[in-house]
Design a protein around this motif. Structure first.
Motif, PDB file in Angstrom:
ATOM      1  N   ARG A 188      33.340  63.714 -33.789  1.00 20.23           N
ATOM      2  CA  ARG A 188      34.030  63.870 -32.520  1.00 20.23           C
ATOM      3  C   ARG A 188      34.466  65.315 -32.350  1.00 20.23           C
ATOM      4  O   ARG A 188      35.086  65.886 -33.251  1.00 20.23           O
ATOM      5  N   VAL A 239      36.368  68.056 -29.409  1.00 19.25           N
ATOM      6  CA  VAL A 239      37.052  68.303 -28.150  1.00 19.25           C
ATOM      7  C   VAL A 239      36.733  69.725 -27.716  1.00 19.25           C
ATOM      8  O   VAL A 239      36.722  70.642 -28.537  1.00 19.25           O
ATOM      9  N   TYR A 291      38.289  72.389 -25.051  1.00 21.09           N
ATOM     10  CA  TYR A 291      39.326  72.747 -24.077  1.00 21.09           C
ATOM     11  C   TYR A 291      38.784  73.857 -23.193  1.00 21.09           C
ATOM     12  O   TYR A 291      38.417  74.932 -23.675  1.00 21.09           O
ATOM     13  N   LEU A 329      34.597  65.212 -26.041  1.00 21.02           N
ATOM     14  CA  LEU A 329      35.577  65.035 -24.979  1.00 21.02           C
ATOM     15  C   LEU A 329      35.880  66.419 -24.407  1.00 21.02           C
ATOM     16  O   LEU A 329      36.418  67.288 -25.099  1.00 21.02           O
ATOM     17  N   LEU A 360      44.623  65.246 -27.837  1.00 18.82           N
ATOM     18  CA  LEU A 360      44.130  65.743 -29.123  1.00 18.82           C
ATOM     19  C   LEU A 360      44.561  64.850 -30.280  1.00 18.82           C
ATOM     20  O   LEU A 360      43.755  64.524 -31.155  1.00 18.82           O
ATOM     21  N   TYR A 392      42.758  61.197 -29.829  1.00 21.19           N
ATOM     22  CA  TYR A 392      41.296  61.188 -29.919  1.00 21.19           C
ATOM     23  C   TYR A 392      40.823  61.417 -31.358  1.00 21.19           C
ATOM     24  O   TYR A 392      39.724  61.032 -31.724  1.00 21.19           O
ATOM     25  N   PRO A 439      39.918  64.254 -33.175  1.00 21.79           N
ATOM     26  CA  PRO A 439      38.654  64.995 -33.290  1.00 21.79           C
ATOM     27  C   PRO A 439      38.447  65.574 -34.679  1.00 21.79           C
ATOM     28  O   PRO A 439      39.398  65.845 -35.416  1.00 21.79           O
ATOM     29  N   VAL A 454      37.829  71.044 -32.774  1.00 23.52           N
ATOM     30  CA  VAL A 454      38.269  71.428 -31.436  1.00 23.52           C
ATOM     31  C   VAL A 454      37.716  72.817 -31.132  1.00 23.52           C
ATOM     32  O   VAL A 454      37.939  73.757 -31.902  1.00 23.52           O
TER      33      VAL A 454
END
Length: 432
Positions: free
Chosen positions: A29, A31, A33, A65, A122, A125, A127, A130
């Motif tokens: 996973r 993320v 931003y 995500l 954050l 989820y 992750p 990130v």
């Protein structure tokens, strides 16, 4: 690579690094931003990196995500395996200063809301990695509480900063980053920095004095849409613009782009006035893409200004790559994404960098103009008369762009490979 081989690679790398790897080979996973309140550049760039990541990840073993705040997010087609959260939009009014873009909320109120959403996203989820775009602490430092909470809840999560090559004038970035705690956040939370550019053209790490994180600083090359250009007529060629001058066929065509369009009105308005100045000498057809963020009142004004000119005007194009490829000349601002597409296709371009709110576009345009890759008009010299003259000159030039082997357009693939190294513990070869 088969799953067993991936797991073996993870095991061996984990032993070498003396730390557990963050992801499992069956469900990584990440993320992303992505703060992009004005245009579409950051959004497009991060989606391209996400697409490259998912393409290089073993099938079904990755998910992304995307956390974005563009007023039109996600706008671009998201690949399978990627979803998004939309933050309330803010816009930059000056270096380090932001305000709410859509909601009737104070800057403090919207910041509190965004901080809360980021923290919860954050932490919940969970992750493995990130990827933070552009600002180590997020806009106004809004990301720091989320990074702090994430490190406490999931200490094995890897945090990576992704930067385009040019951010702003050196003194501006160093002052704002110092005040906002960005340098401190970079030292405290980040494992790696990825720079979407070429060190020989602009040495981002040296100029902005970036601290070197544990997993290093890596120049990836320019991130660009690598979709194949589709054969066939462009929107301009199929538009019937030729009828605007008595049905005479147009020898050449110009594509005018304002990117997201939020700040493109001056470029579009000046172009229309330049075309009108040329009169019969404007023996070329024009497609103008106003941009999805172009204010409605400004768009209506431009439509009225274009009456009787050999210009087709559209709100935006979904296939900018094909429009650029089909034009004889591209006229645009100096945004990272548009210029990257122009250079990747080897197209002739006349660039008009926006004068603010940062020096980024002027800096980029000057660097590329010095290398003979583009023609440019300095913002203080930009006028209908100057633009009209340069349009005629550039349409006839055959020396643009110059050949430059330094330019590397595999940034998305290289960035994705660097992320995969951190999650799966394996290097991915990227074709040059």
């Amino acid at each position: 690579m088969h799953k067993a081989a991936v797991e073996n690679a993870i095991s061996s790398i984990g032993e070498r690094d003396h730390r557990p790897l963050m992801g499992s080979a069956s469900n990584s996973r990440i993320v992303i931003y992505c703060q992009d309140g004005l245009g579409l550049g950051h959004l497009r760039r991060n989606i391209e990196i996400g697409k490259a990541f998912l393409k290089q990840t073993p099938e079904g073993e990755g998910q992304i995500l995307l956390i974005a705040d563009s007023p039109v997010a996600p706008f671009f087609q998201l690949p399978e395996g990627m979803d998004h959260i939309k933050l309330p939009s803010i816009r930059k009014v000056s270096a380090g200063q932001w305000q709410c873009a859509r909601l009737r909320m104070s800057t403090l109120e919207v910041r509190k809301l965004r901080v809360s959403l980021l923290h919860d996203a954050l932490v919940n989820y969970r992750p493995d990695l990130v990827l933070v775009d552009h600002m180590p602490g997020g806009a106004q430092g809004e990301l720091i509480p989320a990074l702090e909470g994430l490190k406490k809840a999931h200490p094995d999560c890897v945090i990576v900063l992704g930067l385009r090559d040019i951010l702003d004038a050196q003194e501006v970035i160093m002052r704002v980053w110092d005040v906002e705690g960005a340098y401190q956040a970079l030292r405290q939370y980040y494992d790696r920095v990825l720079i979407y550019g070429v060190q020989e053209i602009f040495d981002t790490a040296r100029i902005y004095q970036l601290p070197d994180p544990p997993r290093g600083i890596h120049y990836c090359g320019y991130v660009v849409n690598q979709d194949l250009v589709k054969p066939g007529r462009t929107a301009l060629q199929g538009s019937g613009v030729g009828a605007a001058l008595g049905g005479c066929p147009r020898r050449k065509s110009v594509f005018v782009s304002a990117g997201g369009g939020a700040d493109g009105h001056a470029l579009m308005q000046t172009y229309l006035r330049a075309t009108r100045l040329l009169g019969a000498r404007a023996d070329f057809a024009t497609l103008m893409a106003l941009g999805v963020n172009s204010p409605a009142d400004k768009s209506r004004e431009l439509i009225l200004d274009a009456a009787g000119l050999p210009v087709q005007m559209v709100p935006y194009v979904t296939d900018s790559l094909n429009q650029i490829a089909g034009a004889d000349l591209v006229v645009c601002m100096a945004g990272y994404n548009t210029l990257s597409e122009v250079l990747s296709l080897g197209k002739k371009a006349l660039i008009v960098p926006r004068p603010g709110p940062s020096a980024e576009q002027t800096m980029r345009a000057r660097l590329f103009a010095e290398r003979g890759l583009i023609d440019m008009i300095e913002p203080e010299r930009f006028s209908p008369f100057v633009l009209a003259k340069r349009l005629l000159q550039d349409l006839e030039r055959d020396d643009l762009p110059a050949q430059d082997e330094t330019i590397d357009m595999h940034g998305a693939e290289r960035a994705a490979a660097r992320l995969l190294e951190l999650i799966y513990g394996r290097a991915v070869a990227v074709k040059s």
